[in-house]
Design an enzyme around this catalytic site. Structure first.
Site, PDB file in Angstrom:
ATOM      1  CG  HIS A 152      -2.218   0.850   0.884  1.00  0.00           C
ATOM      2  ND1 HIS A 152      -2.824   0.913  -0.351  1.00  0.00           N
ATOM      3  CD2 HIS A 152      -2.942   1.694   1.694  1.00  0.00           C
ATOM      4  CE1 HIS A 152      -3.854   1.728  -0.290  1.00  0.00           C
ATOM      5  NE2 HIS A 152      -3.951   2.218   0.926  1.00  0.00           N
ATOM      6  CB  SER A 312      -2.898   7.596   9.838  1.00  0.00           C
ATOM      7  OG  SER A 312      -1.953   8.564   9.454  1.00  0.00           O
ATOM      8  CD  GLU A 499      -7.110   1.233   1.404  1.00  0.00           C
ATOM      9  OE1 GLU A 499      -6.693   1.897   2.376  1.00  0.00           O
ATOM     10  OE2 GLU A 499      -7.307   1.717   0.279  1.00  0.00           O
ATOM     11  CG  ASP A 674      18.236   3.263  -8.876  1.00  0.00           C
ATOM     12  OD1 ASP A 674      18.233   2.109  -8.429  1.00  0.00           O
ATOM     13  OD2 ASP A 674      17.950   3.522 -10.063  1.00  0.00           O
ATOM     14  CB  THR A 679      21.100   7.264  -3.859  1.00  0.00           C
ATOM     15  OG1 THR A 679      20.226   6.136  -4.006  1.00  0.00           O
ATOM     16  CG2 THR A 679      22.510   6.790  -3.577  1.00  0.00           C
TER      17      THR A 679
END
Length: 741
Positions: A152, A312, A499, A674, A679
């Site tokens: 998610h 959250s 969800e 990356d 980075t």
């Protein structure tokens, strides 16, 4: 997800009409729509049990395989999937995305769990993965024994859906995007398949504090008091972990579940990122795979989603950004500035990188502790049960005298309000139980009014979009949904197609556990809720939470009895498993697989790259300083091509390396790519020209010495008048020294 989802063709009437519809729907806030949302040599024609010849007479270890593969996709121009912010398109890489696969075999049956660093698994994605697996392995890996789950993250690429609503808000069906995800998932399963060996599984669980907060506490409080009193928190704090080892006890991998939204990287971010759950994986894998670069090494650490619907990571809660005062409790709005001013803050305030780091570290540290303490061995048979269900027409037995039913999909007004993790731009509010004549009038004129039947079915939801009654050019929402459970000994993994809120997940766990243990074949079953699995259907609240009609309730698309319908269906699967009759379950109606020609795109092809006069691609525009101290940020800017032109070429590779020079060997060694946390690859587009700025956030552990930063990429140029060609470029070096603090 916190809110939305969407491809572009030529100049046909259909495509022009779709573009017009796209613009109009943006004006009426569809932009707020959330979906907050080696060829195998021996093709196996049927499952072949693999026998472990080393197993002693008193032991029956599982056969275990783990695998990880890159599923990042093209980090340029493609919309990010999560916040439904149409301007939030990919423009570089914060961290790469990976698919992580776990295979367990007991000699007669096999199950697979995959978690990928993506927003969610779509129906189209799952169907394409299963088709690829069938080509390679026959019927070994099937819809009943393979679960696909998404972490998610709201900073992964979109464009892998086949339903109109999701296509509109992610610029359609984007082939390079879904191809990268399909290839990554399949490759992770390939690697796990090839690595299978005898091993053992151990389970551990514990609580994690200060890492999630209920963002809709008013809805939660509408659940019965006697039910709420059984729990000490309005979010699930439990971390459930499986530890995989070989027969010598050496670690092979770890799989855990924890309920928190991967939205520490907020809606202003434009870099592809695995967010907090991905950072937890990064930390554990780096610790276990000594000497390997990120994304490499044999140990696989997966942090999967659970019932995170109202959970959250912004644990400081919502405040009005302009006054510092708390937001309105019910509506999550501010007296001045409305919804947009109500913003939830993470532990580091508005610094999304540190928020991601802190929450990710919390999850990592708890999992590491539980992994070290895992002693409870998981033993027993394997089971897999799956059905397709028409979720628009499920009759639910509410009690001995009353029934309810599910509805055709629809989204309520509060859906357009967004959440405190990413609010809407227009005058919608959470908790709306009445429609708005202005917006309803626009909807009726453009799309038609919801039918009386649908409005009655969804009460008290005021319908904004009656998506179940919208079928042009394709259905706007799915009707056929997967329900699935796999069990490994006493551990039951319930694959949730969306969800689930905290209390919804608790009810599912309780119901499945009760059904498994009722037959006497399971004892002390441990039920895990795995979120964002197999198909995305937005949110699943309890009946009581639905009445409040905050964002999660407005996004519960099959109506107030959605959860009851799922409980009923998952109970049926659990009962079949407990009775050993999962093979007798009816398959149910199969979902559609639309032809590519039916799917649309609103993302134009990437243009031919241009560069400033008297420069070359890969040329340095802004050089690094000659010397840095640990804790500094080394930054360099190059002439770049559009990263979309690199396509699948850079999968399992990198756009960036940081390299250190070794005097003893006269050789440059790669220390970061990356995929590294240290980075950041920023791609900045200016018309047909673009630059790449590479940052290296020099860690305190960096050794003194000489370093260089390299950038790799591709650009498109004309070959003659009618043909284009993709060319590779790289920066040979731009080096500097670092010194200790």
């Amino acid at each position: 997800m916190a809110r939305g989802k969407t491809v572009c063709g030529g100049l046909s009437t259909l495509e022009v009409t779709l573009m017009v519809l796209f613009v109009v729907m943006t004006a009426v806030s569809v932009g707020l729509i959330s979906v907050m949302a080696v060829h195998w040599e021996d093709r196996l024609q049927e499952p072949e049990p693999t026998v472990n010849p080393t197993a002693g007479p008193h032991e029956n270890p599982y056969l275990i395989g783990v695998g990880r593969a890159d599923c990042t996709g093209p980090p340029g121009d493609v919309p990010l999937m999560g916040y439904a912010n149409l301007e939030q398109t990919a423009a570089g890489i914060h961290t790469r995305l990976f698919s992580r696969a776990f295979i367990v075999d007991n000699g007669s049956k096999r199950v697979v769990f995959v978690t990928a660093d993506i927003g969610m698994v779509s129906q189209r994605l799952r169907l394409e993965v299963l088709k690829e697996l069938e080509v390679k392995y026959g019927i070994l890996y099937r819809q009943d024994n393979v679960i696909l789950s998404g972490t998610h993250t709201h900073s992964g690429l979109g464009g892998y859906f086949q339903y109109t609503l999701f296509m509109i808000t992610s610029k359609g069906y984007i082939k390079p995007s879904i191809k990268a995800i399909v290839n990554g998932i399949v490759k992770s399963i390939d690697i796990a398949h090839r690595s299978i060996k005898p091993g053992r599984i151990y389970m551990s669980k514990g609580e994690l504090e200060e890492s999630n907060l209920n963002r809709s506490p008013h809805s939660y409080l509408n659940n019965p008091a006697e039910e709420r009193n059984k729990y000490k928190s309005n979010t699930d704090k439990q971390v459930t972990l499986l530890k995989f080892t070989d027969l010598d006890g050496d670690g092979m991998g770890m799989l855990s579940w924890f309920a928190v939204h991967a939205v520490s990287m907020n809606y202003t971010n434009q870099m592809v990122s695995s967010d907090n759950m991905g950072y937890a994986s990064y930390l554990l894998e780096q610790e276990k795979n000594i000497g390997f670069l990120p994304g490499e090494g044999p140990f696989v650490a997966a942090f999967a989603s659970s019932n995170l619907g109202d959970a959250s990571p912004n644990i400081r809660g919502p405040f009005c950004a302009n006054t510092g005062l708390p937001c309105d409790y019910l509506n999550s709005s501010c007296p001045i500035g409305g919804l947009k001013m109500c913003v939830a803050l993470g532990p580091a305030g508005s610094d999304m990188f540190n928020n991601t780091k802190i929450i990710g570290e919390n999850i990592f540290k708890r999992a590491k502790d539980l992994y070290g303490k895992a002693r409870q061995e998981v033993r027993g048979p394997l089971h897999a049960a799956h059905q397709w269900v028409n979720m628009t027409d499920v009759t639910v037995q509410l009690n001995s005298t009353h029934t309810g039913r599910t509805c055709k999909p629809a989204l309520g007004h509060s859906f357009a309000a967004g959440t405190t993790d990413g609010g809407g731009d227009l005058n919608f509010t959470q908790g709306a139980v009445e429609g708005d004549p202005f917006w309803d009038g626009i909807r009726d004129a453009l799309l038609g009014a919801p039918s009386n039947e649908t409005q009655d079915c969804h009460q008290p939801k005021p319908i904004l979009f009656s998506t179940g009654e919208m079928t042009w050019p394709l259905p706007w929402h799915p009707s056929i949904v997967d329900v699935q459970i796999i069990t490994i000994g006493p551990v039951a993994i319930v694959a949730i197609p969306g969800e689930m809120t905290t209390m919804s997940g608790r009810r599912i766990r309780e119901a499945v556990k009760q059904e498994l243990e009722a037959q006497g074949t399971f004892s002390n079953a441990e039920v895990v809720v795995a979120g964002l699995c197999n198909i995305y259907t937005h949110y699943i609240t309890t009946y009581e939470e639905y009445q409040i009609q905050r964002y999660e309730g407005a996004s519960t698309i099959y109506g107030p009895h959605t959860l009851s319908a799922y409980i009923q269906k998952f109970r049926g699967l659990a009962k079949a498993i407990a009775e050993g009759k999962e093979q007798e379950l009816p398959k149910g109606p199969e979902p559609p697989f639309f032809k590519d020609s039916q799917l649309f795109s609103l993302l134009p092809a990437a243009a031919v790259d241009k560069k400033p006069i008297n420069t070359t691609f890969g040329e340095v525009l802004e050089r690094v300083d000659p010397e840095y101290t640990v804790g500094d940020v080394a930054s360099v800017t190059f002439v770049a091509g559009n990263p979309r032109h690199s396509g699948d070429i850079v999968r399992d590779k990198t756009f960036v390396t940081v390299e250190k020079y070794h005097n003893s060997t006269a050789h440059w060694d790669v220390v970061h790519t990356d995929a590294s946390w240290e980075t950041r690859f920023h791609w900045v587009k200016n018309g047909a020209e673009s630059n790449a700025t590479i940052e290296w956030h020099i860690p305190l552990s960096a050794q003194a010495g000489s370093y260089r930063i390299r950038h790799f990429g591709h650009y498109k140029q004309w070959k003659g008048f009618l043909e284009t060609v993709i060319m590779a470029y790289e920066v040979l070096y731009t080096h500097f020294n670092t010194v200790t603090a």
